[in-house]
Design a protein around this motif. Structure first.
Motif, PDB file in Angstrom:
ATOM      1  N   ARG A   5       5.661  48.667  52.752  1.00  0.00           N
ATOM      2  CA  ARG A   5       6.634  49.621  53.265  1.00  0.00           C
ATOM      3  C   ARG A   5       8.020  49.022  53.159  1.00  0.00           C
ATOM      4  NH1 ARG A   5       4.936  54.185  52.420  1.00  0.00           N
ATOM      5  NH2 ARG A   5       2.766  54.384  52.962  1.00  0.00           N
ATOM      6  N   GLY A   6       8.962  49.804  52.712  1.00  0.00           N
ATOM      7  CA  GLY A   6      10.305  49.284  52.543  1.00  0.00           C
ATOM      8  C   GLY A   6      11.318  50.045  53.345  1.00  0.00           C
ATOM      9  N   SER A  41      12.217  57.801  53.982  1.00  0.00           N
ATOM     10  CA  SER A  41      12.011  56.368  53.781  1.00  0.00           C
ATOM     11  C   SER A  41      12.007  56.084  52.284  1.00  0.00           C
ATOM     12  CB  SER A  41      10.694  55.901  54.419  1.00  0.00           C
ATOM     13  OG  SER A  41       9.594  56.590  53.851  1.00  0.00           O
ATOM     14  N   ASN A  43      10.337  53.354  49.189  1.00  0.00           N
ATOM     15  CA  ASN A  43       9.262  52.408  48.922  1.00  0.00           C
ATOM     16  C   ASN A  43       9.268  52.055  47.440  1.00  0.00           C
ATOM     17  OD1 ASN A  43       7.077  50.778  49.342  1.00  0.00           O
ATOM     18  ND2 ASN A  43       5.649  52.434  49.840  1.00  0.00           N
ATOM     19  N   GLU A  58       9.061  60.513  51.385  1.00  0.00           N
ATOM     20  CA  GLU A  58       9.258  59.156  50.874  1.00  0.00           C
ATOM     21  C   GLU A  58       9.782  59.193  49.440  1.00  0.00           C
ATOM     22  OE1 GLU A  58       7.020  55.128  51.903  1.00  0.00           O
ATOM     23  OE2 GLU A  58       5.740  56.574  50.885  1.00  0.00           O
TER      24      GLU A  58
END
Length: 545
Positions: A5-6, A41, A43, A58
């Motif tokens: 996860r980034g 988010s 990734n 994402e």
């Protein structure tokens, strides 16, 4: 292998993200229709089964290693990512691909799935950190703005502005259009531009999910809690995809303030209303002059008696035990209060010893009001077994005429009971002549009826009954032949033939007002004479036994 996860939770659109350095050095090569997708988010795509782990919103960064030898497989990957709700795919060229394959560009445009060419000079972490810093700055500003809004909301909580002005100011503070809906499903306030019928779609609302979507708009709906049941709903409307958690918390705080202010105003209005009702009772009992009642109504903001109004007295019927009578009167008020037309008139309902006294502002005619009251009476009979009867008085205006209206209503119910009138709703004008001649000697009444109706009374019983019924319905419908035929379930020509025969037998002209008045009076007196005979007939029968 599960991908790492980034980064942190975000709330940027793809278009916003492309304006953040150093991602701003890249470019959107396809899927521009999806530029308003939310990036929650970021990734790095380093696993072949990435779609098993992808989250909604994402954005993925890749060098293209996993699909470098299979562009068609890459197009299939875009379909998988799109189905899982990914916000976009960024590809860094120069290592495995010199340019993005046409198959991916075609698929991205077809899906409206953002496909980004990442800047070669910057690492993935540089670009992810840039987005992270931008989100932190945005969140900090949003937090500061929310805190300022909370301060302003607290100041509003201490004010006593008119409720609609308060709604307008709260909408301005939170920064979104607002609609406030009552527990009955009426829009009390709406500056959203969304039509009320669209806003109230699927009412009554039973779903627990706060989000509601319409055509070109959506709203976050918060119940206005007051006790066990919602007192209404606050709907915060937007054309944006969604609100942040911070904003949602602010909406709940604003809804609590609205609920508090509404409850405080309702309690205050209830107190003023109860005091006003006590003043009306005192006036009807002769303990308070009408002028003082008018002054109190003016000072307390109660204006129902100021203009024209129609008084109604509803007797609850049934047994005389106090508990049962009180419950039936409460049920009558609830029925009137939930009726879609009667509730909108803003009537005042108060309990009296004789029944529920209702003062309806003259927003509807007496005939239309009678229809709605009859509908309520039918509902009461079906749902609660309450045999209610409503007396409708004549139109009045001002406090000076309240006492005469009250006397008129009581006399209407008394005469209806004595005469055995079966109708659940009885207008005073229907019994007005009976009230006028109530004390006329029965011999005179009988002589007048025989003189006016003798031509029919001396006919055979079956024929006499049919023709008298036709004439009575004709008079009740103000001489309207079509209405008479409809009420008797006969053809209009049949009704016309009967009226011609009646005119001939009674030697009257049904187009003359004097003749119609004499016939109407004869029917009223005939009914009174028949009621007067009932006690004597009962005594004669008892004597023979």
């Amino acid at each position: 292998m599960k991908p790492a996860r980034g980064g942190t939770s975000m709330h940027l659109t793809v278009e916003d993200a492309l304006s953040v350095y150093p991602l701003s050095e890249g470019k959107l090569v396809a899927g521009a229709a999806g530029k308003n997708r939310i990036v929650k988010s970021v990734n790095v795509m380093d696993a072949p089964d990435i779609w098993d782990w992808i989250k909604d919103g994402e954005m993925l960064f890749t060098t293209g290693y996993l699909i470098k030898d299979d562009p068609q497989g890459g197009a299939g990957l875009l379909e998988q990512l799109n189905r899982r709700g990914s916000s976009g795919l960024g590809i860094k060229l120069g290592r495995f691909w010199e340019q993005i394959p046409p198959a991916l560009i075609l698929m991205a445009d077809k899906l409206g799935f953002p496909l980004i060419q990442l800047p070669y000079e910057f690492t993935f972490s540089d670009q992810m950190n840039g987005l992270y810093r931008a989100e932190m700055q945005r969140s900090t500003k949003a937090l500061q703005a929310a805190m300022e809004k909370q301060k302003r909301l607290m100041r509003f909580a201490l004010q006593s502005d008119p409720i609609l002005q308060l709604f307008e100011e709260i909408s301005g503070v939170v920064g979104y259009p607002l609609a406030v809906v009552s527990a009955e499903g009426r829009a009390l306030f709406n500056n959203s531009g969304v039509p009320e019928e669209s806003l109230l779609r699927a009412w009554p609302w039973t779903g627990r999910h706060p989000w509601v979507k319409g055509e070109g708009w959506q709203c976050y709906r918060v119940p206005l809690l007051s006790g066990a049941k919602p007192a209404g709903y606050a709907c915060f409307v937007t054309g944006e995809p969604l609100f942040t958690t911070l904003e949602e918390g602010l909406f709940h705080q604003a809804a609590e303030l609205i609920a508090y202010q509404m409850e405080a105003r309702i309690q205050s209005a209830d107190n003023r209303s109860r005091q006003y009702e006590d003043q009306i009772r005192a006036c009807l009992a002769g303990a308070l002059p009408p002028a003082e009642l008018a002054a109190y109504g003016e000072s307390s903001g109660n204006s129902v008696l100021k203009g024209a109004y129609i008084p109604v007295l509803t007797s609850p019927g049934g047994t005389s035990d106090a508990a049962g009578r009180s419950a039936r009167m409460e049920r009558i008020r609830q029925e009137y209060g939930s009726h879609p037309v009667l509730s909108a008139l803003g009537a005042l309902h108060l309990d009296m010893e004789e029944g529920v006294l209702s003062l309806f502002p003259d927003g509807a005619g007496a005939d239309e009001l009678a229809e709605h009251l009859a509908s309520c009476s039918g509902n009461l009979r079906k749902s609660a077994g309450c045999v209610a009867r409503a007396a409708i008085g004549g139109r009045r205006s001002g406090e000076q005429s309240l006492a005469s209206a009250w006397m008129e209503l009581k006399e209407t119910l008394r005469l209806a009971a004595e005469w055995g009138v079966p109708d659940p709703v009885v207008p005073y004008r229907k019994l007005e002549l009976a009230y006028l001649f109530e004390h006329c000697p029965k011999e005179r009444m009988a002589a007048f009826c025989d003189r006016v109706l003798g031509g029919l009374l001396r006919k055979e019983p079956e024929y006499r009954q049919e023709m008298l019924r036709t004439l009575e319905v004709y008079l009740d419908n103000d001489g309207q032949l079509s209405e008479t035929a409809k009420k008797l379930y006969i053809h209009r020509n049949t009704a016309s033939y009967r009226m011609d025969k009646i005119s001939e037998l009674l030697e009257v002209d049904l187009k003359k007002t004097d003749d119609l008045l004499r016939l109407k009076l004869a029917f009223q007196l005939r009914g009174m004479s028949a009621k007067a005979e009932e006690p004597a007939a009962a005594l004669r029968t008892a004597g023979r036994k």
